[in-house]
Design a protein around this motif. Sequence first.
Motif, mmCIF file in Angstrom:
data_model
loop_
_atom_site.group_PDB
_atom_site.id
_atom_site.type_symbol
_atom_site.label_atom_id
_atom_site.label_comp_id
_atom_site.label_asym_id
_atom_site.label_seq_id
_atom_site.Cartn_x
_atom_site.Cartn_y
_atom_site.Cartn_z
ATOM 1 N N UNK A 120 23.846 46.193 36.049
ATOM 2 C CA UNK A 120 23.363 44.819 36.100
ATOM 3 C C UNK A 120 24.458 43.779 35.909
ATOM 4 N N UNK A 121 25.694 44.155 36.213
ATOM 5 C CA UNK A 121 26.821 43.226 36.055
ATOM 6 C C UNK A 121 27.018 42.458 37.365
ATOM 7 N N UNK A 122 27.064 41.147 37.277
ATOM 8 C CA UNK A 122 27.249 40.311 38.453
ATOM 9 C C UNK A 122 28.454 39.403 38.246
ATOM 10 N N UNK A 123 29.265 39.306 39.274
ATOM 11 C CA UNK A 123 30.427 38.432 39.180
ATOM 12 C C UNK A 123 30.958 38.149 40.587
ATOM 13 N N UNK A 124 31.509 36.976 40.755
ATOM 14 C CA UNK A 124 32.181 36.626 42.003
ATOM 15 C C UNK A 124 33.673 36.486 41.714
ATOM 16 N N UNK A 125 34.462 36.421 42.751
ATOM 17 C CA UNK A 125 35.881 36.116 42.579
ATOM 18 C C UNK A 125 36.044 34.726 42.001
ATOM 19 N N UNK A 126 37.013 34.569 41.139
ATOM 20 C CA UNK A 126 37.337 33.229 40.652
ATOM 21 C C UNK A 126 37.729 32.336 41.829
ATOM 22 N N UNK A 127 37.442 31.044 41.688
ATOM 23 C CA UNK A 127 37.680 30.128 42.804
ATOM 24 C C UNK A 127 39.131 30.151 43.270
ATOM 25 N N UNK A 128 40.050 30.210 42.350
ATOM 26 C CA UNK A 128 41.461 30.219 42.743
ATOM 27 C C UNK A 128 41.797 31.477 43.546
ATOM 28 N N UNK A 129 41.119 32.587 43.224
ATOM 29 C CA UNK A 129 41.368 33.825 43.960
ATOM 30 C C UNK A 129 40.701 33.787 45.332
ATOM 31 N N UNK A 130 39.530 33.169 45.418
ATOM 32 C CA UNK A 130 38.881 33.010 46.724
ATOM 33 C C UNK A 130 39.753 32.164 47.645
ATOM 34 N N UNK A 131 40.325 31.106 47.099
ATOM 35 C CA UNK A 131 41.178 30.242 47.904
ATOM 36 C C UNK A 131 42.419 30.994 48.388
#
Length: 576
Positions: free
Chosen positions: A140-151
């Motif tokens: 049940x762990x949810x996470x997205x890439x940090x914005x700086x990493x997405x950029x």
Amino acid sequence: MARIRRLQIENFRSIQRLDWCPAPGFNCLVGPGDSGKSSILDAIDLCLGARRSAPFGDTDFYRLDVIRPILITATLGDLPDDLINLDSYGDFLRGYDPANGALEDEPRFGIETVLTVQLKVESDLEPVWQLHSERALQQGIERNLAWKDRARIAPARIGSYANTNFSWSRNSILNRLTEERPALGGALAAAARDARNGFGVQAGAQLQQPLQIVTQTATQLGVPVGAFAQALLDAHAVSIGDGAIALHNEQGIPLRSLGTGSSRLLIAGLQRQAAQAASIALVDEVEFGLEPHRLIRFMDSLGAKNSPEPLQVFLTTHSPVALRELSGHQLFVVRPQQGHHVVRQAGISNDVQSTLRTDPEAFLAKRVVVCEGASEVGLMRGLDQYWRGLGHISFLALGGAYVNVNGGDPDNCYTRGSALLSLGYQVLVIVDADKPATAAIQAAFHAAGGQSATWGQGRALEDELFISLPDTAIDRLIAIAIDARDRDLVNSHIRGRSQNALSLELIQAFRAQGTAYAAPTRVSLGLASRIRKNGWFKSVTTYELIARTIIGPELQASGPDLQATINRIRGWVHAA
């Protein structure tokens, strides 16, 4: 940095399901219209682009079925150390085996450590971006890439709006080329103030009358505007940010005013310079706005000829010029099949590479006629013109193309045809019967679904024409030969192939008396017309004329073998 190792798409536009492991360098996608090429580029852009939202509608769902969610999953390798250490995204690190394209949910020694980014869109049309791993899902762990990493990993879209990259706006290539964000906030604010004040000084004189009316009316109504009203630029309307800093040429003309081709060319070069920061580029319709020589330079600037290739490039094209510049390992054929899409690498076999160099149009077609030589290409083009005059749709309009194998061993036609069959093309081979093909090679081609057409037993095309066409048609063939080659040369060939039993003068004398062409004469003329490297009709243009003006109109009066072969070709060309 950042290469897509595996791309999975479900229920997105025309794609019900796609599972593809792209090449780490160039990925040139070709296929018929509406095969999903642009949708693949859009899927990559939507999944990995640095955006917090994206517009979706019901038409973005496969067959408008909003019950089944859109899933776009991109697994990324070649990542910097700070993205694959346990402290950053430990629960989501996975393993990728390049030998078989398999994903393992735990990283291990001997395979590459990767991250998987997933975009999901359900019927509420709200996109959700998350990192994905099976163990994180179970916990049940949810996470997205940090914005700086997405950029950092966001692909550069080089399209018709490439000039947006000519300013320091968010996510532009210029920002990726800038090591540190410029501290220009104070200078930009001062520039905005100067612009407002400077405008007021100049506008006050020209707007004096309405300003006086405003001042008088405000005073009468008790509205506080001070001693006088001014015409200044609205402080909210003139808010200058980083995007206002743009590139200009020596004369101060903004580079965004460059033509489409020049803009794309420059942005491609800048993208390569920025490869260490963002190494994925997307280019739809690569030939758009570019002349052939600039198209070649454009592809060179993206690293098409480099080894290793500096960027991972995904592009689509309908240009033979673009294909001719690529190697078979850079070319991928997109094919919709029942229930899913497949993307096949063309490969680097001699048959594929030779076709890329000589007849790249074949890879842009749906159906291909593989011709033994220029004679067959001309024959097909002329017949197509004749049939079009009868009201049939042109083979070219049906998505057809021709491949010229340039003679030699007849096996070449079948191996070239088999290579195209393996990529999903429909293939017809037209080959002479004067030299037999290897039975196993021919059988393998037919077993794979290929079709073929040839002439009567032991005959080349010229043999078949002189044996099967009516007398008046043979008269016209000889006239064309004399006009195209030379009377003396034609006469010499006839004498040589008939052991001096015949000559051009003798044949014409017989015809003047109304004598029909005897079978031995027809055979000798066929042999004389196809002397190697000195044939009477060995050109595309000449055979176009013969097919359009002689073979087509005279077919019903011709021998059964010629009729059967031409009708077989016609049936394949006009098949639904």
